[in-house]
Design an enzyme around this catalytic site. Structure first.
Site, PDB file in Angstrom:
ATOM      1  N   ASN A   1       1.481  -3.983  -6.153  1.00  0.00           N
ATOM      2  CA  ASN A   1       2.871  -3.869  -5.310  1.00  0.00           C
ATOM      3  C   ASN A   1       3.537  -2.569  -5.397  1.00  0.00           C
ATOM      4  O   ASN A   1       4.359  -2.852  -4.789  1.00  0.00           O
ATOM      5  CB  ASN A   1       3.864  -5.030  -5.932  1.00  0.00           C
ATOM      6  CG  ASN A   1       3.979  -5.335  -7.892  1.00  0.00           C
ATOM      7  OD1 ASN A   1       2.715  -4.909  -8.283  1.00  0.00           O
ATOM      8  ND2 ASN A   1       5.131  -4.748  -8.080  1.00  0.00           N
TER       9      ASN A   1
ATOM     10  N   SER B   1       3.983 -15.328  -2.632  1.00  0.00           N
ATOM     11  CA  SER B   1       5.083 -15.734  -2.364  1.00  0.00           C
ATOM     12  C   SER B   1       5.197 -15.860  -0.480  1.00  0.00           C
ATOM     13  O   SER B   1       5.272 -15.060  -0.064  1.00  0.00           O
ATOM     14  CB  SER B   1       5.614 -14.866  -3.440  1.00  0.00           C
ATOM     15  OG  SER B   1       7.191 -14.959  -2.614  1.00  0.00           O
TER      16      SER B   1
ATOM     17  N   CYS C   1      12.298  -4.876  -9.412  1.00  0.00           N
ATOM     18  CA  CYS C   1      13.061  -5.425 -10.482  1.00  0.00           C
ATOM     19  C   CYS C   1      13.221  -4.489 -11.171  1.00  0.00           C
ATOM     20  O   CYS C   1      14.163  -4.225 -11.668  1.00  0.00           O
ATOM     21  CB  CYS C   1      12.204  -6.380 -10.543  1.00  0.00           C
ATOM     22  SG  CYS C   1      11.127  -7.533 -10.212  1.00  0.00           S
TER      23      CYS C   1
END
Ligand SMILES: Cc1ncc(COP(=O)(O)O)c(C=O)c1O
Length: 392
Positions: free
Chosen positions: A151, A199, A325
């Protein structure tokens, strides 16, 4: 002009997805497990989405388990498989050091309950070596988990090779494909995995919707116990609107994948070339020839990434420092750290991630504002440094 270059954090839903979610919320309110007309209508939409998603990853519809997103899918994959294999005495888990927190923290939680875990390092280019995975696997390894695309830096991992090694040793293979599905072709059979997490909000679908592809015959404990939904693998009334949106996003991705990969890849390269040419003291992180086409991760010498992120935001440009995050904290990127970069290099990097609505004008805007912002921040640091020297 506002520029959104943070598609790896989340993507804007496409208009067709929004329409599908609204329509399903309004018109398909029946419980998909009900036998009457309303239930069957909802179930039909659910089944359509299942088929569309299965087609996107080249699996069978019966192998798809819908979840609330990537985090749940990773948790389900690791906990569901590990716990099903526990009675066999296999109590060891292997993952790469550059996994998302959804995988890393699940391993940590299992380690607290007595599981042995091994994190496999990566090289400077951000690629997991299959040989290092081979060394990490033991006779008691239950599961190997290596992400398909990272990511933060976008590097694509040699999943098929790693899956073959895992299987030779009798372990299951899971891949977190949250950052690859919808960006590059994903074929569960060609990858040779047993479990694959995805996702919807990473490919222009709604948030709170995802899936775990589970190869037929794989022993798994259910993600949630309760009713018989999802063939007893994940109980709870089906989230028809979210899954309907996911299905539309999957159909659009399948249709547009090849063209979009080329278009977005050209934009990313234009951005990257522009930055490297216009801003002195930059370096691209991660293997440039083995990345998803939408991502670039750039180190800026003598820059604190958070300051540049804020300066860009004030200019209307949204980017990220690695994983969403962990932004908001000044934690160095665990991915860049795992690649062996020194501390200053793990804190001076920005991720630019593009997607469906990105344009050449946006790229040019970013290339135009970036050099001035970097220069200003470097001058500020230089002046602050000079003041500290003067005071001491
Ligand atoms: C590689 C990877 N795995 C898992 C996740 C978590 O997915 P979700 O936000 O759907 O829970 C993300 C999201 O950032 C991700 O990038």
């Amino acid at each position: 002009m506002r520029v959104y270059f943070d598609y790896n954090a989340t993507t804007p839903p496409s208009p067709e997805v929004v329409e599908a979610v609204v329509r399903a919320t309004r018109d398909l309110f029946g419980n998909a497990s009900s036998v009457h007309h309303y239930g069957q209508q909802a179930k039909a939409a659910f089944d359509d989405a299942r088929s569309a998603l299965a087609a996107l990853v080249h699996g069978d519809p019966g192998e798809i388990v819908f979840t609330s997103g990537g985090t749940e899918s990773d948790n389900f994959a690791i906990r569901g498989a590990a716990e099903a294999l526990e009675p066999t005495g296999r109590r060891h888990l292997v993952a790469s050091a550059i996994e998302h927190e959804a995988v890393l923290n699940t391993l940590k939680a299992l380690a607290r309950r007595g599981w042995r875990t091994t994190l496999v390092p990566v090289d400077q280019s951000g690629i997991v070596s299959p040989d290092r995975v081979r060394e990490a696997i033991g006779d008691d390894t239950a599961l190997v988990s290596v992400m398909h695309a990272n990511n933060e830096i976008g590097t694509i991992q040699p999943i098929a090779e790693i899956a073959a090694i895992a299987h030779q040793r009798g372990a299951l293979m899971h891949t977190d494909a949250v950052q690859s599905v919808g960006k590059i072709p994903v074929d569960v059979r060609a990858l040779g995995v047993d479990l694959l997490a995805l996702s919807a909000h990473k490919f222009n679908g709604p948030k709170g919707a995802g899936a775990l592809w589970v190869k037929r015959g794989t022993r798994m404990l259910p993600a949630l116990t309760g009713g018989k939904q999802e063939r007893n693998r994940r109980a709870g009334t089906e989230n028809v609107p979210a899954v309907a949106g996911l299905g539309v996003a999957a159909s659009l991705a399948a249709k547009k994948l090849d063209g979009e990969a080329v278009r977005v890849g050209a934009l990313r390269d234009r951005l990257e070339d522009g930055i490297v040419r216009q801003v002195p003291g930059t370096a691209i992180n991660g293997a440039r020839d083995r990345r998803v086409p939408n991502t670039t991760n750039v180190s800026f010498d003598r820059i604190e990434a958070e300051s540049l992120l804020i300066a860009l935001d004030l200019e209307g440009v949204a980017v990220s420092t690695g994983s969403a995050c962990s932004s908001g904290t000044l934690e160095p990127s665990h991915v860049l750290k795992a690649m062996g970069f020194p501390p200053h290099r793990t804190q001076n990097s920005l991720r630019f991630s593009l997607g469906m609505f990105s344009t050449e004008e946006e790229v040019d805007r970013v290339v135009a504002v970036l050099p001035g912002l970097v220069e200003k921040l470097r001058n500020l640091t230089k002046r602050a440094g000079a003041q500290v020297v003067a005071k001491s």
